[in-house]
Motif scaffolding. Structure first.
Motif, PDB file in Angstrom:
ATOM      1  N   PHE A 107      87.075  28.503 -20.247  1.00 25.43           N
ATOM      2  CA  PHE A 107      88.689  29.159 -20.466  1.00 25.43           C
ATOM      3  C   PHE A 107      89.064  28.413 -21.638  1.00 25.43           C
ATOM      4  CE2 PHE A 107      87.112  30.605 -16.290  1.00 25.43           C
ATOM      5  CZ  PHE A 107      87.305  32.014 -16.544  1.00 25.43           C
ATOM      6  N   PHE A 109      91.994  28.402 -22.177  1.00 20.63           N
ATOM      7  CA  PHE A 109      94.235  28.800 -22.389  1.00 20.63           C
ATOM      8  C   PHE A 109      93.795  27.915 -20.358  1.00 20.63           C
ATOM      9  CE2 PHE A 109      94.209  30.123 -25.977  1.00 20.63           C
ATOM     10  CZ  PHE A 109      95.381  29.317 -26.275  1.00 20.63           C
ATOM     11  N   GLY A 111      95.301  28.947 -16.503  1.00 19.93           N
ATOM     12  CA  GLY A 111      95.716  30.458 -16.213  1.00 19.93           C
ATOM     13  C   GLY A 111      94.880  31.232 -16.536  1.00 19.93           C
ATOM     14  N   MET A 112      93.750  31.292 -17.005  1.00 23.90           N
ATOM     15  CA  MET A 112      92.821  32.738 -17.185  1.00 23.90           C
ATOM     16  C   MET A 112      91.902  32.367 -15.440  1.00 23.90           C
ATOM     17  SD  MET A 112      91.801  32.053 -21.135  1.00 23.90           S
ATOM     18  CE  MET A 112      90.912  33.718 -21.436  1.00 23.90           C
ATOM     19  N   THR A 129      87.646  38.290 -20.152  1.00 20.27           N
ATOM     20  CA  THR A 129      88.704  37.693 -19.249  1.00 20.27           C
ATOM     21  C   THR A 129      90.001  37.431 -19.697  1.00 20.27           C
ATOM     22  OG1 THR A 129      88.140  35.981 -20.906  1.00 20.27           O
ATOM     23  CG2 THR A 129      86.816  35.878 -18.922  1.00 20.27           C
ATOM     24  N   VAL A 131      94.584  36.513 -20.124  1.00 16.22           N
ATOM     25  CA  VAL A 131      95.517  35.108 -19.916  1.00 16.22           C
ATOM     26  C   VAL A 131      96.035  35.810 -18.127  1.00 16.22           C
ATOM     27  CG1 VAL A 131      97.515  33.806 -20.508  1.00 16.22           C
ATOM     28  CG2 VAL A 131      95.749  33.717 -22.142  1.00 16.22           C
ATOM     29  N   GLN A 132      96.922  35.492 -17.472  1.00 16.02           N
ATOM     30  CA  GLN A 132      97.078  36.540 -16.279  1.00 16.02           C
ATOM     31  C   GLN A 132      99.119  36.364 -16.801  1.00 16.02           C
ATOM     32  OE1 GLN A 132      95.950  35.290 -12.495  1.00 16.02           O
ATOM     33  NE2 GLN A 132      95.217  33.132 -12.889  1.00 16.02           N
ATOM     34  N   ASP A 133      99.009  35.275 -17.620  1.00 10.26           N
ATOM     35  CA  ASP A 133     100.842  36.255 -17.910  1.00 10.26           C
ATOM     36  C   ASP A 133     100.985  37.108 -18.832  1.00 10.26           C
ATOM     37  OD1 ASP A 133     103.150  36.554 -18.537  1.00 10.26           O
ATOM     38  OD2 ASP A 133     103.425  33.999 -19.045  1.00 10.26           O
ATOM     39  N   ASN A 138      98.505  36.895 -25.049  1.00  5.58           N
ATOM     40  CA  ASN A 138      97.850  35.974 -25.956  1.00  5.58           C
ATOM     41  C   ASN A 138      96.173  36.592 -25.805  1.00  5.58           C
ATOM     42  OD1 ASN A 138      95.786  33.354 -26.655  1.00  5.58           O
ATOM     43  ND2 ASN A 138      97.249  33.068 -24.778  1.00  5.58           N
TER      44      ASN A 138
END
Length: 306
Positions: A107, A109, A111-112, A129, A131-133, A138
């Motif tokens: 990953f 970054f 928070g993925m 995959t 990024v959850q935010d 992103n």
């Protein structure tokens, strides 16, 4: 291809056996032929749920981390895309289970996690995959292939914000993939080499900036048409193989998230949904079902053994 006006007016119902408590983020409905049951997940609740349609019995399994997508091997073991990788999950009665990590990407970054996943017609498991935010916009997400030997590929498709919409044509020679982020809202089609598992010739299949909603999870019917959940628009959109919008089916939820054909004759379309943080309706977050007037194609499980 069938032209049936009832597709637009088919009755959408809540699956009462799925329970009274709505999911926060319902995803990844999978019809399991062997036990005539529907499985799905609630991502932030870390839960895999199952309901037997004939008995109305529901079972939940709570995992150690968020789970976003699932499939089965031929022995009934679950292959799950989670926060930190791909896992083999053995589901036992009364909510007992085992949980073993099989592989993980690098990953780029924090928070993925994995998001949407599905097997191709040869039983390779594909999952992407993100990024959850989502507010970060992103494009660090990628699409990966997990083959029957237990090998996780390098990224096959890169630069994805919110990977979604995986599906394959009935013959397996076309692969579909979407990015459901508000800044993208596009479904792509690829030529797919069924021998090597390599997609090629990426092109825009459906640009939802021209229609409505964001293209979330999807399913293929027996006519080779692509059904996508129009998230934020409260509808299912059916696109013909040439990319033309063929049907719009309104839903009583604002954020449908993924759909899958199931039932003994694969004539029922099951739909998961997301419950908004504010302004949720009575049905938001619940599992829905509709008979759209066309059957689906059988979902392929993972061809390896976990």
């Amino acid at each position: 291809m069938r032209s049936n006006a009832s597709m637009n007016t088919a009755r959408v119902e809540r699956v009462e056996a799925a329970g009274q408590t709505p999911a926060q983020v319902g995803e990844s409905p999978v019809w399991h032929e062997a036990d005539q049951a529907l499985y799905w997940v609630d991502i932030p609740a870390r839960t895999i749920a199952r309901v037997h349609m004939e008995t109305g019995t529901r079972t939940n399994w709570v995992l150690p981390e968020q789970v976003a997508c699932i499939t089965f091997d031929r022995n009934g073991t679950v292959l799950a895309g989670c926060e930190t990788g791909l896992f083999a999950v053995t589901l036992s009665s009364a909510g007992a289970m085992t949980f073993e990590r099989l592989a993980a990407p690098d990953f780029p970054f924090p928070g993925m996690r994995f998001n949407d996943g599905r097997c191709d017609r040869q039983g390779r498991f594909w999952a992407g995959t993100m990024v959850q935010d989502m507010a970060a916009s992103n494009p660090a997400g990628s699409l990966y292939r997990y083959d029957a030997s237990g090998t996780l590929s390098a990224p096959v498709v890169r630069d994805l914000i919110v990977q979604n919409g995986l599906a394959w044509s009935p013959q397996g020679t076309t692969m579909y993939l979407s990015d459901s982020h508000a800044s993208r809202r596009v479904v792509w089609a690829f030529d797919y080499d069924t021998d090597t598992g390599e997609p090629d010739n990426r092109r825009v299949f459906a640009d939802l900036n021209r229609f409505t909603g964001r293209p979330d999870g999807a399913a293929i019917d027996a006519d080779g048409c692509y059904w996508t959940c129009a998230n934020d628009a409260g509808a299912l959109l059916r696109f013909a193989p040439d990319g033309a919008l063929d049907r719009t089916l309104p839903l009583p939820v604002s954020k449908p998230s993924m759909c899958a054909f199931g039932g003994r004759d694969l004539d029922t379309l099951f739909i998961t949904s997301i419950r908004p943080a504010t302004g949720a309706s009575e049905l938001d977050g619940h599992l829905l079902a509709v008979r759209p007037g066309i059957c689906g194609t059988p979902e392929c499980g993972y061809s390896g053994l976990l």
